[in-house]
Design a protein around this motif. Structure first.
Motif, mmCIF file in Angstrom:
data_model
loop_
_atom_site.group_PDB
_atom_site.id
_atom_site.type_symbol
_atom_site.label_atom_id
_atom_site.label_comp_id
_atom_site.label_asym_id
_atom_site.label_seq_id
_atom_site.Cartn_x
_atom_site.Cartn_y
_atom_site.Cartn_z
ATOM 1 N N ASP A 39 14.574 10.513 3.954
ATOM 2 C CA ASP A 39 14.000 9.604 4.784
ATOM 3 C C ASP A 39 12.823 10.167 5.379
ATOM 4 O O ASP A 39 12.740 11.258 5.867
ATOM 5 N N ILE A 40 12.003 9.065 5.701
ATOM 6 C CA ILE A 40 10.981 9.541 6.527
ATOM 7 C C ILE A 40 10.583 8.541 7.453
ATOM 8 O O ILE A 40 11.106 7.420 7.383
ATOM 9 N N ILE A 41 10.414 8.936 8.739
ATOM 10 C CA ILE A 41 10.687 8.160 10.175
ATOM 11 C C ILE A 41 9.138 8.436 10.778
ATOM 12 O O ILE A 41 8.606 9.492 10.886
ATOM 13 N N ILE A 42 8.459 7.233 10.802
ATOM 14 C CA ILE A 42 7.164 7.145 11.514
ATOM 15 C C ILE A 42 7.094 6.403 12.878
ATOM 16 O O ILE A 42 7.610 5.602 12.985
ATOM 17 N N ASP A 73 4.643 12.342 15.402
ATOM 18 C CA ASP A 73 4.237 11.285 14.537
ATOM 19 C C ASP A 73 5.160 10.902 13.158
ATOM 20 O O ASP A 73 5.270 9.795 13.145
ATOM 21 N N VAL A 74 5.598 11.520 12.519
ATOM 22 C CA VAL A 74 6.462 11.718 11.415
ATOM 23 C C VAL A 74 7.454 12.832 11.312
ATOM 24 O O VAL A 74 7.274 13.876 11.430
ATOM 25 N N LEU A 75 8.601 12.532 10.812
ATOM 26 C CA LEU A 75 9.610 13.437 10.503
ATOM 27 C C LEU A 75 10.343 13.088 9.369
ATOM 28 O O LEU A 75 10.257 11.768 8.696
ATOM 29 N N SER A 76 10.378 14.047 8.400
ATOM 30 C CA SER A 76 11.029 13.959 7.238
ATOM 31 C C SER A 76 12.326 14.604 7.018
ATOM 32 O O SER A 76 12.530 15.716 7.468
ATOM 33 N N PHE A 77 13.256 13.853 6.519
ATOM 34 C CA PHE A 77 14.617 14.672 6.090
ATOM 35 C C PHE A 77 14.831 14.507 4.623
ATOM 36 O O PHE A 77 15.334 13.312 4.052
ATOM 37 N N ALA A 78 14.851 15.756 3.914
ATOM 38 C CA ALA A 78 14.914 15.791 2.624
ATOM 39 C C ALA A 78 16.435 15.693 2.342
ATOM 40 O O ALA A 78 17.170 16.533 2.933
ATOM 41 N N MET A 79 16.649 15.032 1.288
ATOM 42 C CA MET A 79 18.100 15.131 0.764
ATOM 43 C C MET A 79 18.539 16.047 -0.023
ATOM 44 O O MET A 79 19.654 16.320 -0.413
ATOM 45 N N GLN A 80 17.662 16.713 -0.683
ATOM 46 C CA GLN A 80 17.912 17.592 -1.972
ATOM 47 C C GLN A 80 17.577 18.887 -1.567
ATOM 48 O O GLN A 80 17.049 19.863 -2.269
ATOM 49 N N GLU A 81 17.669 19.498 -0.199
ATOM 50 C CA GLU A 81 17.111 20.704 0.207
ATOM 51 C C GLU A 81 18.428 21.746 -0.211
ATOM 52 O O GLU A 81 19.570 21.424 -0.358
ATOM 53 N N ILE A 102 -1.001 5.398 9.035
ATOM 54 C CA ILE A 102 0.395 5.077 8.553
ATOM 55 C C ILE A 102 0.282 5.658 7.060
ATOM 56 O O ILE A 102 1.396 6.361 6.626
ATOM 57 N N GLY A 103 -0.852 5.607 6.091
ATOM 58 C CA GLY A 103 -0.465 5.924 4.864
ATOM 59 C C GLY A 103 -0.624 7.547 4.819
ATOM 60 O O GLY A 103 0.165 7.852 3.955
ATOM 61 N N PHE A 104 -1.445 7.885 5.725
ATOM 62 C CA PHE A 104 -1.341 9.782 5.791
ATOM 63 C C PHE A 104 -0.178 10.131 6.019
ATOM 64 O O PHE A 104 0.215 11.048 5.505
ATOM 65 N N LEU A 105 0.516 9.493 7.270
ATOM 66 C CA LEU A 105 1.622 10.146 7.614
ATOM 67 C C LEU A 105 2.957 9.718 6.509
ATOM 68 O O LEU A 105 3.690 10.981 6.409
ATOM 69 N N PHE A 106 2.770 8.642 5.784
ATOM 70 C CA PHE A 106 3.631 8.618 4.634
ATOM 71 C C PHE A 106 3.738 9.643 3.818
ATOM 72 O O PHE A 106 4.532 10.242 3.180
ATOM 73 N N VAL A 107 2.364 9.893 3.089
ATOM 74 C CA VAL A 107 2.009 10.682 2.329
ATOM 75 C C VAL A 107 2.415 12.046 2.644
ATOM 76 O O VAL A 107 3.221 13.083 2.092
ATOM 77 N N ARG A 141 0.769 -1.201 0.006
ATOM 78 C CA ARG A 141 -0.031 -0.076 0.008
ATOM 79 C C ARG A 141 0.835 1.458 -0.030
ATOM 80 O O ARG A 141 0.592 2.306 -0.741
ATOM 81 N N LEU A 142 1.858 1.243 0.968
ATOM 82 C CA LEU A 142 2.850 2.509 0.816
ATOM 83 C C LEU A 142 3.462 2.649 -0.558
ATOM 84 O O LEU A 142 3.880 3.531 -1.088
ATOM 85 N N GLU A 143 3.936 1.512 -1.263
ATOM 86 C CA GLU A 143 4.579 1.752 -2.323
ATOM 87 C C GLU A 143 3.550 2.286 -3.474
ATOM 88 O O GLU A 143 3.714 3.128 -4.391
ATOM 89 N N GLN A 144 2.278 1.801 -3.367
ATOM 90 C CA GLN A 144 1.037 2.502 -4.244
ATOM 91 C C GLN A 144 1.050 4.023 -3.846
ATOM 92 O O GLN A 144 0.906 4.714 -4.740
ATOM 93 N N LEU A 145 0.872 4.632 -2.645
ATOM 94 C CA LEU A 145 0.819 5.750 -2.063
ATOM 95 C C LEU A 145 2.017 6.505 -2.852
ATOM 96 O O LEU A 145 1.741 7.645 -3.310
ATOM 97 N N LEU A 146 3.453 6.052 -2.678
ATOM 98 C CA LEU A 146 4.469 6.685 -3.316
ATOM 99 C C LEU A 146 4.289 6.989 -4.851
ATOM 100 O O LEU A 146 4.494 8.210 -5.241
#
Length: 165
Positions: free
Chosen positions: A102-105, A67-75, A125-130, A23-28
């Motif tokens: 990276d996404i950390i949930i 709930d979620v952290l994101s660390f962008a590599m291309q900032e 989890i799908g919401f947090l991933f998106v 499901r997460l691959e589909q959301l991606l």
């Protein structure tokens, strides 16, 4: 190149079924299509409140779990990324081989929130991933206008995947 999801499970609270990863691959894929993207790698880590609390304190200066952290590599403007670009880049148009970040949930927080909001843990989890993915590619929610844009994008992607509230 294509879209790639690499994931790891560093928590012992909830078993992560293979169907959730599918499901997460589909959301991606859906989220990337919405943004006109066809390539990129995303690293996803499932963790607990203790670990995400530590990361939140260390990287954001906020002393509580989230709930979620994101660390962008291309900032832009990150000195460390400039070094990575110089050392590892073989293709100047793709300096870090398509790694978006990276996404950390926190599964622990996601479980509480799913109960609070009255929907499944898979949906949360799908919401947090998106949400995390949109942060990786530059979206934010610092004011009402940007929050409305990000919320609309999240909900549209989740609807397409059949993860409505």
């Amino acid at each position: 190149m294509s879209l790639q999801l690499d994931w790891s499970n560093e928590q012992q609270i909830v078993e992560i079924p293979e169907s959730w990863i599918t499901r997460l691959e589909q959301l991606l894929k859906l989220a990337a299509e919405e943004e006109g993207m066809t390539d990129g790698d995303v690293s996803l880590t499932f963790t607990d409140d203790e670990e995400i609390h530590q990361l939140n304190r260390e990287y954001r200066g906020i002393d509580r779990p989230t709930d979620v952290l994101s660390f962008a590599m291309q900032e832009d403007g990150t000195e460390e990324l400039d070094i990575i670009f110089e050392v590892e880049s073989e293709d100047e148009n793709d300096p870090i081989s398509g790694m978006l970040g990276d996404i950390i949930i926190s599964v622990e927080t996601a479980a509480r929130q799913s109960e609070e909001y009255g929907h499944s843990l898979e949906r949360e989890i799908g919401f947090l991933f998106v949400h995390g993915f949109l942060h990786l590619i530059g979206y934010d929610h610092q004011d009402e206008e940007t929050e409305a844009i990000m919320t609309a994008k999240q909900e549209a992607i989740l609807q397409k995947a059949g993860l409505s509230r």
